[in-house]
Design a protein around this motif. Structure first.
Motif, short mmCIF file in Angstrom:
data_model
loop_
_atom_site.label_atom_id
_atom_site.label_comp_id
_atom_site.label_asym_id
_atom_site.label_seq_id
_atom_site.Cartn_x
_atom_site.Cartn_y
_atom_site.Cartn_z
N MET A 171 0.83 -1.20 0.00
CA MET A 171 0.00 0.00 0.00
C MET A 171 0.87 1.25 0.00
N SER A 172 0.52 2.20 -0.78
CA SER A 172 1.35 3.40 -0.86
C SER A 172 1.08 4.29 0.34
N ALA A 173 2.13 4.97 0.79
CA ALA A 173 1.99 5.77 2.00
C ALA A 173 1.35 7.12 1.71
N GLY A 174 1.21 7.44 0.46
CA GLY A 174 0.52 8.68 0.12
C GLY A 174 1.47 9.85 -0.01
N THR A 175 2.35 10.03 0.98
CA THR A 175 3.28 11.14 0.90
C THR A 175 4.45 10.76 0.01
N ASP A 176 5.29 11.74 -0.30
CA ASP A 176 6.36 11.48 -1.25
C ASP A 176 7.72 11.42 -0.55
N ASP A 177 7.79 10.82 0.67
CA ASP A 177 9.11 10.72 1.28
C ASP A 177 9.84 9.48 0.76
N VAL B 206 15.51 5.58 -10.06
CA VAL B 206 14.33 4.99 -9.41
C VAL B 206 14.14 5.67 -8.06
N ARG B 207 12.89 5.99 -7.76
CA ARG B 207 12.55 6.48 -6.41
C ARG B 207 11.52 5.54 -5.81
N VAL B 208 11.76 5.14 -4.56
CA VAL B 208 10.81 4.29 -3.87
C VAL B 208 10.34 5.01 -2.62
N ARG B 209 9.03 5.17 -2.47
CA ARG B 209 8.49 5.84 -1.30
C ARG B 209 8.38 4.86 -0.13
N ARG B 210 8.35 5.39 1.07
CA ARG B 210 8.17 4.55 2.26
C ARG B 210 6.84 3.81 2.14
N GLY B 211 6.88 2.50 2.32
CA GLY B 211 5.65 1.72 2.26
C GLY B 211 5.29 1.24 0.86
N GLU B 212 6.06 1.66 -0.13
CA GLU B 212 5.74 1.27 -1.51
C GLU B 212 6.25 -0.14 -1.81
N VAL B 213 5.51 -0.88 -2.63
CA VAL B 213 5.97 -2.19 -3.09
C VAL B 213 6.29 -2.08 -4.58
N VAL B 214 7.56 -2.27 -4.91
CA VAL B 214 7.99 -2.15 -6.29
C VAL B 214 8.42 -3.51 -6.80
N CYS B 215 7.80 -3.97 -7.88
CA CYS B 215 8.24 -5.22 -8.50
C CYS B 215 9.05 -4.90 -9.74
N ILE B 216 10.19 -5.56 -9.87
CA ILE B 216 11.04 -5.35 -11.03
C ILE B 216 10.94 -6.61 -11.89
#
Lengths: 269, 257
Positions: free
Chosen positions: B1-7, B30-40
């Motif tokens: 789940m995305s954290a919503g903010t852009d930290d 690449v930028r990954v936000r806190r709480g983001e799930v990134v699949c490569i």
């Protein structure tokens, strides 16, 4: 009619057994058992050796070997790590050391330590220290190579896992790599111990007090005293008291390591 | 789940990596936000595992910067061991420590790296074993476990360090098909709890359902990035379409590829 492969193998093995039996019979027939028995199996001469051959000689052989092996293990570990280091000079020094001490006869090392060092530095160590250092120097070269092979046999992923948990390179080496390397090399390491046990017979070169005699020296003194070869034969048999159990231990460890590998494969495959 | 903010917790810019003459990464941002799930995702040899391994410096980039949780990993003077404490890594081959029990696998780094005492590290270890459903295996040795169980232990081991980011390098590729589900289940649960995750994977269904962002890599560059509904659902690049048709429909790959 041509023989079947099975028949041919049987006939071949039969011939081998035949030759073996003939050779044994020839030895038994032509050897002068009376003289041989007198020289080597003289029980009277042997009995004069007890209890000193056990309480002094066997014990000393074990002490010399154990001290030498402990020191050899310590130096060997440092050398193995140096040889695997990314720092060039470490590798070169370790290589030169290993090539030198693996190549020269142990005899020379004993003479150098027993006579060269006292001449050069006016230093005189006691026999036990000198023996331990000499055996340690000789053993460390072999042990280093064995350890290096063991360390390299530990999969690279083990270090990567340890490093990614925040361990430093040296912490990963000592917590994760070396314990696993030792499991791999326990059988060959036991062989080094057996070789070192026999090399301890060279300690006589240092010049020993009676209480410092190890098996080979004790046996030879016994030969002089009894005018019989029997004491040295007895001393030889005493080496077997040490080396045969070690050999069994080595094979046991090998089997256990093999079994662990097999079981490991079965589960993950 | 995305954290919503852009930290951003992971920031990669201008990343280049070559093995000898072979250029594997050719400028990755690449930028990954806190709480983001990134699949490569991407074909083999596309550089996705190398990219992931640059995020905890198991591979050293030739140029570019990698920032993770406030540490600039590409700074030559960075305390890499300290930085790695907040980055969990799960490998394709599990890499459990073979000479240690499951429990010791989970406690050894807690004690030696974080300096936790025996009782606390064991408590945290058991919590995490519970989480991956293997509480009863604490005393087992790694080679007594199935591949799926080993991988779940490896996940629990990484979690015991309480990392801020988890990296997964093809975590299910070495598993028998029937064991993949258990591992993906644990990963999905982690994602639901808000863990920041970078996952190199061939499991398209997992990427579709769990990822916030999917990166498609090919030839050392990120070809396409966006939510799974876009990158997997309606890819705009030809290379992405070709790859997906091969992966999703391998039996008929020649018709479209």
């Amino acid at each position: 009619m041509p023989m079947s492969p099975r028949k041919r193998a049987q006939a071949f093995r039969g011939a081998q057994y035949g030759i073996l039996v003939l050779a044994l019979a020839a030895v038994a027939f032509f050897a002068n058992w009376e003289k041989l028995g007198d020289a080597f199996f003289n029980l009277d001469a042997m009995s004069t050796q007890f209890p000193g051959i056990i309480t002094t000689a066997l014990v000393n052989t074990i002490i010399y070997t154990a001290l030498g092996f402990a020191l050899g293990l310590a130096i060997g570990l440092v050398l193995a790590l140096m040889k695997l280091s990314s720092v060039g000079p470490y590798r070169w020094i370790a290589t030169v050391y290993i090539e030198f001490f693996r190549g020269v006869p142990a005899l020379l090392v004993f003479i150098a330590l027993g006579f060269g060092v006292p001449l050069a530095f006016q230093l005189q160590f006691d026999t036990y220290s000198t023996a331990a250092i000499a055996l340690g120097l000789v053993g460390s070269a072999y042990i280093a190579e064995t350890l290096r092979a063991g360390i390299q046999a530990v999969p690279k992923g083990q270090v990567e896992a340890a490093r990614s948990l925040g361990m430093s390179q040296s912490r990963a080496t000592f917590t994760v790599v070396i314990p696993q390397a030792f499991r791999i090399i326990l059988p060959p390491l036991t062989n080094e111990l057996i070789l070192l046990t026999k090399d301890s017979s060279l300690i006589y070169l240092l010049g020993l007090l009676g209480s410092e005699y190890e098996l080979a020296k004790f046996g030879r003194e016994g030969m002089n005293a009894t005018n019989s070869m029997s004491p040295i034969l007895l001393a030889g048999l005493c080496y077997l008291i040490i080396t045969v159990p070690l050999g069994y231990l080595s094979r046991y460890l090998e089997r256990r390591a093999g079994r662990q590998r097999d079981e490991g494969l079965e589960v993950t495959a | 789940m995305s954290a919503g903010t852009d930290d951003a917790i992971v920031e990669i810019s201008g990343l280049h990596k070559a093995f000898g003459k072979l250029e594997v990464l050719k400028g990755i941002d690449v930028r990954v936000r806190r709480g983001e799930v990134v699949c490569i995702i991407g074909p083999s040899g596309s550089g996705k595992s190398t990219l992931l391994r640059c995020v905890n410096l198991l591979e050293e980039p030739n140029s570019g910067t990698v920032l993770v949780n406030g540490y600039e990993l590409t700074d030559p003077d960075v305390d890499i061991d300290r930085a790695r404490r907040s980055i969990g890594m799960v490998f394709q081959g599990f890499n459990l420590f073979g000479h240690l029990s499951v429990l010791d696998n989970l406690t050894v780094a807690q004690r030696k790296v974080l300096g936790r005492d025996a009782a606390e590290s064991e408590r945290i270890a058991r919590e995490n074993l519970e989480k991956v459903g293997l509480a009863e295996k604490a005393k087992s040795m790694p080679d007594q476990l199935s591949g799926g169980q080993q991988q779940r232990v490896a996940i629990a081991r990484a979690l015991s360090m309480q990392p801020a980011v988890m990296l997964f390098d093809e975590p299910t590729s070495a598993l028998d098909p029937e064991l993949v589900g258990d591992v993906l289940g644990v990963m999905r649960q982690l994602a639901d709890e808000g863990m920041t995750m970078l996952v190199v994977t061939h499991e398209m269904q997992f990427a579709r359902e769990v990822a916030d962002t999917v990166l498609f890599m090919d030839g050392g560059v990120v070809v396409e990035a966006g939510p799974p509904s876009k990158v997997i659902g309606e890819p705009s690049e030809e290379r992405t379409k070709t790859f997906l048709s091969r992966v999703l429909n391998p039996v008929h790959a020649t018709e479209t590829g």
